[in-house]
Motif scaffolding. Structure first.
Motif, PDB file in Angstrom:
ATOM      1  N   THR A 183     -11.649   1.256   3.578  1.00 51.20           N
ATOM      2  CA  THR A 183     -11.719   2.275   2.523  1.00 51.20           C
ATOM      3  C   THR A 183     -13.094   2.374   1.877  1.00 51.20           C
ATOM      4  O   THR A 183     -13.281   3.153   0.939  1.00 51.20           O
ATOM      5  N   ILE A 189      -3.575  -1.386   9.188  1.00 49.18           N
ATOM      6  CA  ILE A 189      -3.656  -2.834   8.970  1.00 49.18           C
ATOM      7  C   ILE A 189      -2.638  -3.561   9.838  1.00 49.18           C
ATOM      8  O   ILE A 189      -2.952  -4.573  10.475  1.00 49.18           O
ATOM      9  N   ALA A 239      -4.910  -8.319   3.731  1.00 53.73           N
ATOM     10  CA  ALA A 239      -4.857  -7.015   3.062  1.00 53.73           C
ATOM     11  C   ALA A 239      -6.124  -6.768   2.251  1.00 53.73           C
ATOM     12  O   ALA A 239      -6.678  -5.661   2.253  1.00 53.73           O
ATOM     13  N   PHE A 289       0.833  -1.197   0.000  1.00 59.63           N
ATOM     14  CA  PHE A 289       0.000   0.000   0.000  1.00 59.63           C
ATOM     15  C   PHE A 289       0.874   1.256   0.000  1.00 59.63           C
ATOM     16  O   PHE A 289       1.755   1.412   0.845  1.00 59.63           O
ATOM     17  N   LEU A 312      -3.001   3.763   5.805  1.00 63.64           N
ATOM     18  CA  LEU A 312      -3.735   2.508   5.629  1.00 63.64           C
ATOM     19  C   LEU A 312      -2.879   1.319   6.052  1.00 63.64           C
ATOM     20  O   LEU A 312      -3.339   0.438   6.791  1.00 63.64           O
ATOM     21  N   SER A 313      -1.641   1.262   5.593  1.00 69.16           N
ATOM     22  CA  SER A 313      -0.766   0.142   5.945  1.00 69.16           C
ATOM     23  C   SER A 313      -0.521   0.090   7.451  1.00 69.16           C
ATOM     24  O   SER A 313      -0.494  -0.993   8.045  1.00 69.16           O
ATOM     25  N   GLU A 326      -8.382  -3.745   3.618  1.00 66.00           N
ATOM     26  CA  GLU A 326      -8.434  -2.603   2.711  1.00 66.00           C
ATOM     27  C   GLU A 326      -9.877  -2.283   2.341  1.00 66.00           C
ATOM     28  O   GLU A 326     -10.288  -1.114   2.321  1.00 66.00           O
ATOM     29  N   HIS A 327     -10.658  -3.331   2.039  1.00 65.15           N
ATOM     30  CA  HIS A 327     -12.060  -3.131   1.676  1.00 65.15           C
ATOM     31  C   HIS A 327     -12.835  -2.509   2.833  1.00 65.15           C
ATOM     32  O   HIS A 327     -13.603  -1.553   2.639  1.00 65.15           O
TER      33      HIS A 327
END
Length: 587
Positions: free
Chosen positions: A302, A270, A294, A261, A266-267, A298-299
């Motif tokens: 975001t 996670i 991931a 990412f 975001l990373s 991510e889904h």
């Protein structure tokens, strides 16, 4: 002579170009999504060791990961994949045959591709004249036919058509056989026909056994990769070096997410969530599970979807199935959002057929499927290719040699999850007893699916279920009272099943026991299992635990031995050891 040398160089250059094209791009998920990525852009160095973990064959692969996660620093000799044929300073004899073990999805094929790509680009191992890359899933397709070794090279690598038997005899070849666990060949190293001529025809099995034993091309190097349970097909006397791919270290896990990412926030979110769940953190040693994690997180982070992020394996895989079905339905429905409950009857039927395929072949130990396997489960080949717009990153189709299709689930754990979904759908009364080590993760998923939350997530697939809170508590009570004297691993897996069902009472009781000054409380078998596992996984160090005060300290010792590696009567565990004479766990 000069013309001949030029011709040979041209052939080898064409072969390197062909291998580079084959290995420079990889896919996470299905080839058919067009998501192939440059290997060198996403490749994260893997932890590979000389030697092999002890007692790996008696445990499910997930248990091997859990055990190995606390043992890496004790006895390992790390090694780069590019150096597996290079002898260590204290090794006298040359290394000709290397066997590399590793659990499903841990990165064995990625390591093979990285090795091959570096060779093809002229970066590593240039003492090797020709690398011959072969997969067992392709060799399965010609297992009934007769070939010479020279013909085998020509068929699988057309760029080598002009290479003669005489040229092979004076070249340094490296044969890479990837995925022994996918083999349907019968490798018989005792009743084999002796072959020494590369132009002599025989069965593919005979060619391989003679090549491995050094009868055919004795100077050729051989590299075989396999999951641990299938590795015993190769006699130890034929292997010069045994290595193991352990997947990602903790630092490499974080590197994977940061490279995946570009959004640093975001990373970081996670990575932070991954660390909150011990089971997820351990599973992220497997690169494929990092991809699953991931994809799901991510889904969820975001999109407009809100809710608690998954902390158990069942929860993570339930969300993964929903993310994939939603993505594919959106793709085929002009981008409109759909809910999980909107699965059509045709979609549901395909998913359940895939679940049946997963379950029946899980029992057989098969992870690769061919057209006849699909047809036996009622899956039409065309239907399996289209998947009704769903599952293209769950179940994938590959065209290999002769353009014959081969099918597989993206990872073994996905096969185990869908098998559990299928079993839960068919037998909600759960009269079926499936409790051997090979099905441990399947059993965990099966219990995790008892939760109303996971049933609601998969409502479009499972339909209406009748599990009341009382039923859940009855299942939990039965698990806690179950006797498993024959196998410590079964006790440990019962603890995992309880965790999948979000039953934290047992964990709280053990934590209270460890904090209490009075250690005279009698522990049940499942308490001993939970205590053994929690001590094994804990980052903290317990100075001493006197087992003499327990009802049956030997029972705890037996279970403890079942979840740890044993050496000369003592159990090595991070910085603790268990003294079997005094029955005391000491720092």
């Amino acid at each position: 002579m000069k013309y001949h040398l030029v011709a040979v160089v041209k052939v080898l250059d064409e072969h390197k170009i062909s291998l580079r094209r084959r290995c420079e791009r990889v896919t996470e998920g299905s080839d058919e999504t067009g998501s192939r990525t440059l290997l060198n852009r996403i490749y994260t160095e893997l932890y590979i060791t000389e030697g092999q973990s002890e007692e790996v064959h008696s445990q499910h692969e997930v248990r091997q990961l859990e055990t190995a996660s606390k043992m890496d620093a004790l006895h390992d000799t790390p090694i780069r994949c590019q150096d597996i044929f290079k002898a260590l300073p204290d090794q006298q004899r040359p290394i000709r045959v290397v066997l590399t073990n590793g659990v499903a999805g841990v990165g064995k094929t990625f390591s093979v591709q990285k090795f091959t790509l570096d060779w093809a680009e002229g970066l590593e191992n240039q003492h090797v004249s020709v690398v011959v890359l072969l997969s067992f899933r392709e060799l399965n397709l010609i297992r009934e036919e007769q070939y010479s070794l020279l013909e085998l090279l020509h068929v699988f690598h057309p760029t080598l058509q002009k290479v003669t038997a005489e040229k092979l005899a004076v070249s340094q070849l490296l044969f890479i056989f990837d995925g022994l666990d996918e083999s349907r060949l019968s490798l018989d190293f005792t009743n084999r026909k002796l072959l020494s001529d590369v132009t002599q025809k025989s069965s593919v099995s005979q060619l391989l056994t003679n090549l491995i034993q050094g009868n055919l091309l004795p100077s050729a190097l051989v590299w075989i990769t396999s999951r641990p349970a299938a590795a015993n097909q190769i006699p130890p006397t034929c292997v010069d070096r045994l290595t193991e791919v352990r997947g990602f270290t903790d630092a490499q896990k974080e590197e994977y997410f940061r490279r995946r990412f570009s959004d640093e926030e975001l990373s970081s979110r996670i990575i932070s969530h991954m660390k909150t769940s011990r089971s997820l953190h351990i599973m992220c040693r497997i690169p494929v599970f990092c991809w699953i994690t991931a994809t799901v997180l991510e889904h969820m982070l975001t999109t407009e979807q809100r809710g608690e992020l998954p902390k158990t394996l069942t929860d993570m895989y339930s969300h993964f199935l929903l993310v994939q079905t939603k993505r594919k339905k959106n793709k085929y429905h002009e981008g409109h959002e759909t809910s999980p409950q909107e699965l059509t009857e045709a979609d549901r039927e395909v998913l359940l057929k895939l679940g049946r395929l997963a379950f029946e072949h899980l029992e057989k130990g098969n992870i690769m499927f061919y057209q006849e396997d699909l047809e036996q489960c009622g899956l039409d080949v065309t239907e399996a290719s289209v998947y009704s717009g769903v599952c293209t990153e769950i179940f994938k189709r590959e065209c290999v040699i002769f353009q014959k299709p081969v099918y597989c689930f993206v990872h073994l754990s996905i096969q185990e999850f869908l098998a559990a979904v299928y079993m839960f759908h068919c037998f909600t009364n759960r009269k079926s007893e499936v409790k051997n080590g090979r099905l441990d993760l399947f059993v965990r998923f099966l219990h995790g699916l008892c939760l109303e939350f996971n049933q609601r997530l998969l409502g479009g697939l499972l339909g209406q279920t009748e599990n009341s809170p009382e039923t859940i508590q009855r299942v939990i009570k039965n698990l806690k009272e179950r006797k498993t004297k024959s196998s410590p691993d079964r006790s440990i897996n019962i603890f995992h099943c309880l965790m999948e069902m979000n039953d934290i009472l047992l964990s709280q009781e053990i934590q209270e026991f460890l904090k209490s000054e009075n250690k005279s409380k009698k522990l049940s078998e499942i308490h001993c299992s939970a205590l053994a596992f929690m001590l094994q996984m804990s980052e903290e160090v317990l100075d001493e635990l006197d087992l003499k005060k327990q009802t049956d300290p030997r029972e705890f010792i037996t279970i403890f031995k079942g979840c740890c590696w044993t050496q000369t009567g003592n159990i090595i565990l991070t910085c603790c050891h268990l003294d079997l004479e005094s029955q005391t766990l000491k720092r």
